[in-house]
Design an enzyme around this catalytic site. Structure first.
Site, PDB file in Angstrom:
ATOM      1  N   GLY A 174       0.803  -1.207   0.000  1.00  0.00           N
ATOM      2  CA  GLY A 174       0.000   0.000   0.000  1.00  0.00           C
ATOM      3  C   GLY A 174       0.840   1.263   0.000  1.00  0.00           C
ATOM      4  O   GLY A 174       0.584   2.204  -0.762  1.00  0.00           O
ATOM      5  N   ASP A 175       1.867   1.303   0.843  1.00  0.00           N
ATOM      6  CA  ASP A 175       2.714   2.490   0.937  1.00  0.00           C
ATOM      7  C   ASP A 175       3.520   2.707  -0.339  1.00  0.00           C
ATOM      8  O   ASP A 175       3.591   3.825  -0.864  1.00  0.00           O
ATOM      9  CB  ASP A 175       3.661   2.354   2.127  1.00  0.00           C
ATOM     10  CG  ASP A 175       2.944   2.481   3.451  1.00  0.00           C
ATOM     11  OD1 ASP A 175       2.804   3.603   3.940  1.00  0.00           O
ATOM     12  OD2 ASP A 175       2.509   1.445   3.995  1.00  0.00           O
ATOM     13  N   MET A 176       4.155   1.646  -0.825  1.00  0.00           N
ATOM     14  CA  MET A 176       5.050   1.808  -1.966  1.00  0.00           C
ATOM     15  C   MET A 176       4.275   2.103  -3.248  1.00  0.00           C
ATOM     16  O   MET A 176       4.689   2.945  -4.061  1.00  0.00           O
ATOM     17  CB  MET A 176       5.889   0.540  -2.145  1.00  0.00           C
ATOM     18  CG  MET A 176       6.721   0.181  -0.912  1.00  0.00           C
ATOM     19  SD  MET A 176       7.985   1.421  -0.529  1.00  0.00           S
ATOM     20  CE  MET A 176       9.343   0.782  -1.500  1.00  0.00           C
ATOM     21  N   GLY A 179       3.043   5.542  -3.022  1.00  0.00           N
ATOM     22  CA  GLY A 179       4.173   6.442  -3.168  1.00  0.00           C
ATOM     23  C   GLY A 179       4.542   6.685  -4.620  1.00  0.00           C
ATOM     24  O   GLY A 179       4.745   7.834  -5.043  1.00  0.00           O
TER      25      GLY A 179
END
Length: 412
Positions: A174-176, A179
């Site tokens: 989710g973060d990457m 991002g």
């Protein structure tokens, strides 16, 4: 690679007012693309990512997590509670092209760092917010991490063994993924700004981004009138036979023989090397619909065929007939992989305290410039004085702010 052209974002100044993963990853990418990225941290402990393993150095003073996500940046640590710190931050943002933050919606408004206030001062500012749910909707106020978005998005429910709880994905998908979407959005607004002269507020949500990843599940459900729901399938894809993970005598490997022509070559190979007679000539299995209908039969043959061989033998046979396959590699095998080495996917940096660091590179490859970052992540407040001086503060003002802890660093 020789630097034939300037890096694409040379001359762009980014204020990275983020922590942990999604925001810092955006800053790292922008730095690799040539932007000047100033990492702003709170005094004392700094970015919470500094407390995240793996720790190295005397007394575990350095976090590998922080070193990886903040390479190529300059470091500023300023106390926003002091009017002098707030004035410095305003001057910094006035000079910036991009502002990146990943706090809960509304949190930075209280510090005078919300989009409305900063864009009023600097209309050209590209302001990128990353949060769990975004700045609108009934859940906008809720806290969240990548794990929460992975669970809510439907992705986690699709993986794992039937009848067992879904596994953790073990990478921060989710973060990457959010991002890198933020990096794309920032570059799009920077390009648009050349025509309009104005920036925009980019509102990125982890939950949104993971829902957007469904290349298959959403359209299957909507186009089937709600009849088709993804389920856990374990180690293969029931709708793409043969496509999955198989256990050999000395390890695991994946085989992708789901395309009709590849399947025919694969089935003929299996038959020629000890598989059932007629397996390659079975016309029921020559089209995907037939293979899916006889999936259990196919899996029983392939699992037994693979299990009696070593990984290297299976891979050599499949390479010989151009059927995609690969060993399921450990991280040590990945780092030793000649392909990864040839692509420069491990970057070496010389740290003044830790010596040589080996960290994952970014996958950007350009014909005219090299985006490999050799500058190590900054110590907390490492560039305080230089940045303040560039913003017009005198040496006396800087010394006073250092003495009073408004500018915080190891030395002061």
């Amino acid at each position: 690679m020789s630097q034939k052209q300037p890096l694409p974002l040379a001359g762009i100044r980014v204020v990275d007012y983020s922590h942990f993963l999604a925001g810092p990853y955006v800053g790292r990418c922008l730095a690799a693309l040539g932007a000047e990225v100033i990492k702003v941290e709170r005094p004392g402990s700094g970015d919470a990512g500094r407390q995240h393993a793996w720790f190295v150095g005397e007394d575990d003073a350095y976090s590998g997590y922080f070193l990886q996500l903040n390479m190529g940046k300059r470091g500023l640590s300023v106390d926003m509670r002091d009017p002098r710190g707030k004035a410095l931050m305003r001057k910094l943002v006035d000079s910036a092209d991009v502002f990146v933050e990943n706090y809960r919606p509304g949190a930075l408004d209280k510090l005078g760092l919300g989009y409305a206030e900063l864009s009023a001062r600097n209309p050209r500012l590209v302001y990128c917010s990353i949060s769990a749910y975004g700045h609108t909707g009934p859940d906008a106020h809720r806290a969240g991490f990548g794990l929460i978005a992975e669970a809510k998005s439907g992705i986690m429910q699709m993986v794992g063994t039937p009848g067992e709880p879904p596994p953790l994905l073990r990478i921060s998908l989710g973060d990457m993924y959010t991002g890198i979407h933020a990096v794309a959005a920032i570059n799009a607004v920077l390009l648009g700004r050349t025509q309009t002269g104005r920036g925009q507020h980019i509102d990125m949500a982890l939950y949104d981004t993971l829902v957007s990843m469904h290349e298959y599940a959403v359209q299957c459900y909507t186009l089937s009138g709600g009849k088709e729901l993804p389920v856990q399938t374990g180690h293969d894809m029931p709708t793409s036979t043969l496509y999955g993970v198989f256990r050999a005598a000395d390890g695991d490997l994946v085989i992708a023989a789901q395309v009709d022509d590849a399947w025919k070559r694969f089935a003929a190979l299996v038959e020629a090397h000890g598989g059932p007679a007629g397996f390659g000539a079975d016309t029921r299995l020559h089209q995907l619909t037939g293979r899916n209908a006889h999936r259990a039969e196919i899996l029983s043959v392939v699992k037994a065929w693979v299990a009696g061989r070593r990984v290297a033998e299976v891979l050599a046979l499949l390479d010989g007939i151009d059927v995609p396959s690969a060993k399921v590699q450990r991280i040590d095998e990945v780092l030793a992989d000649p392909q990864i080495q040839a692509r420069g996917m491990v970057v070496e940096q010389e740290h003044p305290v830790l010596g040589t660091l080996r960290l994952p590179n970014l996958p950007f490859r350009f014909s005219g410039c090299d985006t490999t970052v050799t500058q190590v992540a900054p110590d907390l407040g490492q560039h305080n004085a230089a940045i303040a001086r560039e913003l017009g503060f005198s040496d006396e003002e800087i010394a006073a702010m250092q003495a009073d802890g408004v500018l915080f660093s190891k030395e002061h």
